[in-house]
Design an enzyme around this catalytic site. Sequence first.
Site: not given
Length: 222
Positions: A93, A167, A171
């Site tokens: 996250c 995210c 990510c």
Amino acid sequence: MTQPAYRRADLTIDQQHALLTAARTLAAEFDGTFGAETIDRFLHTSYDQFAGRATVANFLPLMAERFARQRLRALARVEGKDHSGTPIVLFLCVHNAGRSQMALGFFTHLAGDRAIGWSGGSEPGERINPSAIEAMRERGIDITGEYPKPWTHEIAQAADVIVTMGCGDACPVFPGKRYEDWALADPAGQSVDAVRPIRDEIERRVRALLDELGVPAAAGNT
């Protein structure tokens, strides 16, 4: 083993000693897998990941050792030196302080040693969300031993499944990986009452993921 050079201006004598002890511990654990130079490099870069934002400097060497251990295990998997076949799931996250920590807590609690769970954040925070800690404590799971940390390339590459939670483009994306994006409310700044439904949805998704991976949840847990 050649002693690593830890005499940096930003380290106290106690920190130098703690890191040297950590290096010896990791060298014993990874004997025959990685040499002193690799262990030294991973330990130092792991230390630097936390040095700029850790609120308690005395814990820095311990955090660095734990993170370096995780990264070295990941590197062993990437380089084909780990043949255990144990599935690895990485929960990501933004701050690695709420959603991904609760997911890791459930995953570790339910999977035991039948699967490996890791977590990380694109912009790691300074501490785990207190409401997330309390919400998980209500389920009998203690996540106070964890801490916000970044993801690294070897960790992402070693994972069999990468679960993202808000995210976005920050990510990691690696071809051939299995990805799941869990649309969950952000518990940052929320009360325990507000976090409970997020926690419960995370548990449901973790259980479903374990089932898909063929990993039985430990009997009698939550």
